[in-house]
Motif scaffolding. Structure first.
Motif, PDB file in Angstrom:
ATOM      1  N   SER A  22       0.685  -1.295   0.031  1.00 38.97           N
ATOM      2  CA  SER A  22      -0.095   0.160  -0.097  1.00 38.97           C
ATOM      3  C   SER A  22       0.746   1.248   0.094  1.00 38.97           C
ATOM      4  O   SER A  22       0.480   2.276  -0.586  1.00 38.97           O
ATOM      5  CB  SER A  22      -1.030  -0.160   1.160  1.00 38.97           C
ATOM      6  OG  SER A  22      -0.220   0.224   2.325  1.00 38.97           O
ATOM      7  N   LEU A  23       1.993   1.232   0.563  1.00 39.46           N
ATOM      8  CA  LEU A  23       2.841   2.373   0.680  1.00 39.46           C
ATOM      9  C   LEU A  23       3.612   2.558  -0.634  1.00 39.46           C
ATOM     10  O   LEU A  23       4.071   3.750  -1.205  1.00 39.46           O
ATOM     11  CB  LEU A  23       3.786   2.179   1.921  1.00 39.46           C
ATOM     12  CG  LEU A  23       3.360   2.539   3.213  1.00 39.46           C
ATOM     13  CD1 LEU A  23       4.265   1.910   4.310  1.00 39.46           C
ATOM     14  CD2 LEU A  23       2.742   3.908   3.399  1.00 39.46           C
ATOM     15  N   PHE A  24       4.168   1.419  -1.158  1.00 40.35           N
ATOM     16  CA  PHE A  24       5.163   1.414  -2.487  1.00 40.35           C
ATOM     17  C   PHE A  24       4.710   0.577  -3.335  1.00 40.35           C
ATOM     18  O   PHE A  24       5.231  -0.185  -3.942  1.00 40.35           O
ATOM     19  CB  PHE A  24       6.473   0.946  -1.799  1.00 40.35           C
ATOM     20  CG  PHE A  24       7.044   1.628  -0.697  1.00 40.35           C
ATOM     21  CD1 PHE A  24       7.550   2.970  -0.768  1.00 40.35           C
ATOM     22  CD2 PHE A  24       6.760   0.997   0.607  1.00 40.35           C
ATOM     23  CE1 PHE A  24       8.043   3.488   0.399  1.00 40.35           C
ATOM     24  CE2 PHE A  24       7.435   1.728   1.748  1.00 40.35           C
ATOM     25  CZ  PHE A  24       8.060   2.924   1.663  1.00 40.35           C
ATOM     26  N   PRO A  25       3.210   1.014  -4.144  1.00 40.94           N
ATOM     27  CA  PRO A  25       2.879   0.110  -4.965  1.00 40.94           C
ATOM     28  C   PRO A  25       3.491   0.130  -6.295  1.00 40.94           C
ATOM     29  O   PRO A  25       3.474  -0.893  -7.277  1.00 40.94           O
ATOM     30  CB  PRO A  25       1.372   0.569  -5.076  1.00 40.94           C
ATOM     31  CG  PRO A  25       1.503   1.959  -4.786  1.00 40.94           C
ATOM     32  CD  PRO A  25       2.702   2.021  -3.688  1.00 40.94           C
ATOM     33  N   ASP A  26       4.381   1.508  -6.493  1.00 39.52           N
ATOM     34  CA  ASP A  26       4.970   1.295  -7.928  1.00 39.52           C
ATOM     35  C   ASP A  26       6.478   1.244  -8.019  1.00 39.52           C
ATOM     36  O   ASP A  26       7.341   1.063  -8.757  1.00 39.52           O
ATOM     37  CB  ASP A  26       4.819   2.894  -8.540  1.00 39.52           C
ATOM     38  CG  ASP A  26       3.291   3.031  -8.799  1.00 39.52           C
ATOM     39  OD1 ASP A  26       2.859   2.038  -8.969  1.00 39.52           O
ATOM     40  OD2 ASP A  26       2.856   4.248  -8.403  1.00 39.52           O
ATOM     41  N   LYS A  27       7.130   0.752  -6.831  1.00 35.75           N
ATOM     42  CA  LYS A  27       8.519   0.432  -6.437  1.00 35.75           C
ATOM     43  C   LYS A  27       8.698  -0.884  -6.743  1.00 35.75           C
ATOM     44  O   LYS A  27       8.216  -1.872  -6.466  1.00 35.75           O
ATOM     45  CB  LYS A  27       8.660   0.933  -4.908  1.00 35.75           C
ATOM     46  CG  LYS A  27       8.654   2.243  -4.593  1.00 35.75           C
ATOM     47  CD  LYS A  27       9.881   2.918  -5.046  1.00 35.75           C
ATOM     48  CE  LYS A  27       9.599   4.528  -4.723  1.00 35.75           C
ATOM     49  NZ  LYS A  27      10.495   5.508  -5.323  1.00 35.75           N
ATOM     50  N   ASN A  28      10.178  -1.084  -7.287  1.00 36.96           N
ATOM     51  CA  ASN A  28      10.679  -2.511  -7.424  1.00 36.96           C
ATOM     52  C   ASN A  28      10.930  -3.103  -5.947  1.00 36.96           C
ATOM     53  O   ASN A  28      11.363  -2.436  -5.118  1.00 36.96           O
ATOM     54  CB  ASN A  28      12.155  -2.166  -8.092  1.00 36.96           C
ATOM     55  CG  ASN A  28      12.781  -3.647  -8.424  1.00 36.96           C
ATOM     56  OD1 ASN A  28      12.481  -4.517  -7.531  1.00 36.96           O
ATOM     57  ND2 ASN A  28      13.376  -3.687  -9.386  1.00 36.96           N
ATOM     58  N   ASN A  29      10.240  -4.289  -5.929  1.00 38.35           N
ATOM     59  CA  ASN A  29      10.161  -4.773  -4.645  1.00 38.35           C
ATOM     60  C   ASN A  29      11.681  -5.343  -3.959  1.00 38.35           C
ATOM     61  O   ASN A  29      11.942  -4.718  -2.534  1.00 38.35           O
ATOM     62  CB  ASN A  29       9.798  -6.263  -4.528  1.00 38.35           C
ATOM     63  CG  ASN A  29       9.375  -7.065  -3.236  1.00 38.35           C
ATOM     64  OD1 ASN A  29       9.013  -6.320  -2.534  1.00 38.35           O
ATOM     65  ND2 ASN A  29       9.396  -8.246  -3.256  1.00 38.35           N
ATOM     66  N   SER A  30      12.592  -5.394  -4.812  1.00 39.69           N
ATOM     67  CA  SER A  30      14.191  -5.717  -4.027  1.00 39.69           C
ATOM     68  C   SER A  30      14.702  -4.131  -3.860  1.00 39.69           C
ATOM     69  O   SER A  30      15.495  -4.078  -2.787  1.00 39.69           O
ATOM     70  CB  SER A  30      15.038  -6.383  -5.192  1.00 39.69           C
ATOM     71  OG  SER A  30      15.170  -5.408  -6.135  1.00 39.69           O
ATOM     72  N   ASP A  31      14.495  -3.144  -4.355  1.00 38.08           N
ATOM     73  CA  ASP A  31      14.874  -1.804  -4.088  1.00 38.08           C
ATOM     74  C   ASP A  31      14.386  -1.317  -2.758  1.00 38.08           C
ATOM     75  O   ASP A  31      15.054  -0.809  -1.980  1.00 38.08           O
ATOM     76  CB  ASP A  31      14.480  -0.795  -5.072  1.00 38.08           C
ATOM     77  CG  ASP A  31      15.416  -0.851  -6.408  1.00 38.08           C
ATOM     78  OD1 ASP A  31      16.328  -1.647  -6.338  1.00 38.08           O
ATOM     79  OD2 ASP A  31      15.085  -0.426  -7.398  1.00 38.08           O
TER      80      ASP A  31
END
Length: 87
Positions: free
Chosen positions: A37-46
């Protein structure tokens, strides 16, 4: 406050978490978040590397089910960093 300075990625992640905390300030669940919910557009590993860093510095608690809890120390840290610029 952490003994060491945070990386730029960890600092940015903490800012995102804090903004959501401010949005929820009157909610019962104001300090508990899901990563998606906080980082929907971020690369998971980053984002995970930044969150692991925040967890190691005890700014957040990171759970295996991809939930986080913002610690009071993190709130004090970000508020002192922002000073009067808090939205």
């Amino acid at each position: 406050m952490p003994n060491q300075s945070l990386s730029q990625k960890a600092d940015e992640a903490l800012n995102v978490i804090y903004k959501e905390y401010q949005f929820r300030k009157n909610s019962y669940y104001l300090k508990a978040f899901t990563i998606s919910s906080l980082f929907p557009d971020k690369n998971n590993s980053d984002i995970m590397s930044a969150l692991i860093e925040l967890s190691k510095t005890k700014m957040i608690r990171l759970f295996s089910d991809k939930r986080i809890i913002l610690n009071d120390e993190a709130i004090r840290y970000i508020e002192s960093k922002l000073g009067n610029k808090i939205c």
